[in-house]
Design a protein around this motif. Sequence first.
Motif, PDB file in Angstrom:
ATOM      1  N   LYS A  63       0.838  -1.199   0.000  1.00 40.44           N
ATOM      2  CA  LYS A  63       0.000   0.000   0.000  1.00 40.44           C
ATOM      3  C   LYS A  63       0.873   1.249   0.000  1.00 40.44           C
ATOM      4  O   LYS A  63       1.919   1.279   0.664  1.00 40.44           O
ATOM      5  CB  LYS A  63      -0.904   0.028   1.227  1.00 40.44           C
ATOM      6  CG  LYS A  63      -1.905  -1.092   1.269  1.00 40.44           C
ATOM      7  CD  LYS A  63      -2.782  -0.980   2.491  1.00 40.44           C
ATOM      8  CE  LYS A  63      -3.764  -2.133   2.526  1.00 40.44           C
ATOM      9  NZ  LYS A  63      -4.607  -2.098   3.713  1.00 40.44           N
ATOM     10  N   PRO A  64       0.447   2.301  -0.710  1.00 40.31           N
ATOM     11  CA  PRO A  64       1.216   3.540  -0.695  1.00 40.31           C
ATOM     12  C   PRO A  64       1.100   4.228   0.665  1.00 40.31           C
ATOM     13  O   PRO A  64       0.001   4.414   1.194  1.00 40.31           O
ATOM     14  CB  PRO A  64       0.580   4.377  -1.809  1.00 40.31           C
ATOM     15  CG  PRO A  64      -0.784   3.817  -2.001  1.00 40.31           C
ATOM     16  CD  PRO A  64      -0.719   2.377  -1.592  1.00 40.31           C
ATOM     17  N   LEU A  65       2.257   4.565   1.240  1.00 35.17           N
ATOM     18  CA  LEU A  65       2.310   5.212   2.554  1.00 35.17           C
ATOM     19  C   LEU A  65       2.674   6.689   2.449  1.00 35.17           C
ATOM     20  O   LEU A  65       2.480   7.442   3.405  1.00 35.17           O
ATOM     21  CB  LEU A  65       3.335   4.513   3.445  1.00 35.17           C
ATOM     22  CG  LEU A  65       3.137   3.025   3.666  1.00 35.17           C
ATOM     23  CD1 LEU A  65       4.290   2.456   4.483  1.00 35.17           C
ATOM     24  CD2 LEU A  65       1.796   2.749   4.328  1.00 35.17           C
ATOM     25  N   GLY A  66       3.250   7.082   1.323  1.00 32.00           N
ATOM     26  CA  GLY A  66       3.669   8.461   1.144  1.00 32.00           C
ATOM     27  C   GLY A  66       4.352   8.627  -0.189  1.00 32.00           C
ATOM     28  O   GLY A  66       4.502   7.673  -0.952  1.00 32.00           O
ATOM     29  N   PHE A  67       4.748   9.870  -0.442  1.00 33.01           N
ATOM     30  CA  PHE A  67       5.432  10.148  -1.697  1.00 33.01           C
ATOM     31  C   PHE A  67       6.318  11.370  -1.535  1.00 33.01           C
ATOM     32  O   PHE A  67       6.185  12.146  -0.590  1.00 33.01           O
ATOM     33  CB  PHE A  67       4.432  10.359  -2.833  1.00 33.01           C
ATOM     34  CG  PHE A  67       3.946  11.782  -2.997  1.00 33.01           C
ATOM     35  CD1 PHE A  67       4.253  12.497  -4.143  1.00 33.01           C
ATOM     36  CD2 PHE A  67       3.204  12.409  -2.012  1.00 33.01           C
ATOM     37  CE1 PHE A  67       3.815  13.807  -4.299  1.00 33.01           C
ATOM     38  CE2 PHE A  67       2.754  13.704  -2.165  1.00 33.01           C
ATOM     39  CZ  PHE A  67       3.068  14.416  -3.313  1.00 33.01           C
ATOM     40  N   ALA A  68       7.206  11.527  -2.480  1.00 35.04           N
ATOM     41  CA  ALA A  68       8.022  12.736  -2.596  1.00 35.04           C
ATOM     42  C   ALA A  68       8.054  13.107  -4.071  1.00 35.04           C
ATOM     43  O   ALA A  68       8.228  12.241  -4.930  1.00 35.04           O
ATOM     44  CB  ALA A  68       9.435  12.493  -2.076  1.00 35.04           C
ATOM     45  N   LEU A  69       7.844  14.377  -4.346  1.00 32.69           N
ATOM     46  CA  LEU A  69       7.902  14.901  -5.708  1.00 32.69           C
ATOM     47  C   LEU A  69       9.029  15.917  -5.742  1.00 32.69           C
ATOM     48  O   LEU A  69       9.114  16.776  -4.868  1.00 32.69           O
ATOM     49  CB  LEU A  69       6.565  15.552  -6.086  1.00 32.69           C
ATOM     50  CG  LEU A  69       6.439  15.906  -7.558  1.00 32.69           C
ATOM     51  CD1 LEU A  69       5.024  15.620  -8.031  1.00 32.69           C
ATOM     52  CD2 LEU A  69       6.782  17.353  -7.803  1.00 32.69           C
ATOM     53  N   PHE A  70       9.913  15.810  -6.750  1.00 32.43           N
ATOM     54  CA  PHE A  70      11.127  16.614  -6.766  1.00 32.43           C
ATOM     55  C   PHE A  70      11.523  16.945  -8.196  1.00 32.43           C
ATOM     56  O   PHE A  70      11.029  16.350  -9.153  1.00 32.43           O
ATOM     57  CB  PHE A  70      12.256  15.874  -6.054  1.00 32.43           C
ATOM     58  CG  PHE A  70      12.568  14.527  -6.661  1.00 32.43           C
ATOM     59  CD1 PHE A  70      13.603  14.393  -7.572  1.00 32.43           C
ATOM     60  CD2 PHE A  70      11.828  13.402  -6.329  1.00 32.43           C
ATOM     61  CE1 PHE A  70      13.898  13.157  -8.143  1.00 32.43           C
ATOM     62  CE2 PHE A  70      12.103  12.172  -6.898  1.00 32.43           C
ATOM     63  CZ  PHE A  70      13.147  12.048  -7.804  1.00 32.43           C
ATOM     64  N   PHE A  71      12.428  17.893  -8.321  1.00 30.33           N
ATOM     65  CA  PHE A  71      12.965  18.276  -9.627  1.00 30.33           C
ATOM     66  C   PHE A  71      14.351  18.871  -9.415  1.00 30.33           C
ATOM     67  O   PHE A  71      14.770  19.121  -8.279  1.00 30.33           O
ATOM     68  CB  PHE A  71      12.044  19.258 -10.354  1.00 30.33           C
ATOM     69  CG  PHE A  71      11.720  20.502  -9.569  1.00 30.33           C
ATOM     70  CD1 PHE A  71      12.530  21.620  -9.625  1.00 30.33           C
ATOM     71  CD2 PHE A  71      10.587  20.541  -8.770  1.00 30.33           C
ATOM     72  CE1 PHE A  71      12.229  22.760  -8.900  1.00 30.33           C
ATOM     73  CE2 PHE A  71      10.274  21.679  -8.045  1.00 30.33           C
ATOM     74  CZ  PHE A  71      11.090  22.792  -8.111  1.00 30.33           C
TER      75      PHE A  71
END
Length: 158
Positions: free
Chosen positions: A58-66
């Motif tokens: 199950k997805p617990l979190g995320f990080a979006l970056f550049f």
Amino acid sequence: MIRPAIPADVPVILRFVRDLAAFEREPDAVEATEAMLTDALFGATPAAEAVIAEGDGKPLGFALFFHNFSTWKGRRGLYLEDLYVTPAARGRGVGGALLRHLAALAIARGCARFEWSVLDWNADAIAFYRQMGAVGLEDWTVQRVDGEALVRLATSIA
């Protein structure tokens, strides 16, 4: 487990973005759509990347970056736009794992810096980031031009 996001993750990413906006007291501010995120993350010229933290499938979190760029360092950096961990997964090391993953990615890509912004009222996050080795840039403030102000600036005559 932390893995790169795939197009099928976009609905989850958008849900996490909306949850983060609600936490940051801006529940109606999200304009992004699944189509916009799909294009931004997986289109012909991706603007950003994302990773998903999972546990028990199950997805617990995320990080979006550049990537950004430092003229002073002469190298790119890695900028964390969003980090979100579900309330049920907080306190289980997910946020730290995401930060460590991105720090390792920044090193592997030859980045000079890994940086992000945090709301000044989010004392828990600030304390967590300090524990992870982050330093606040007290002499710097974020400047932003958007919406109608952006249009006015772009169309103003010098």
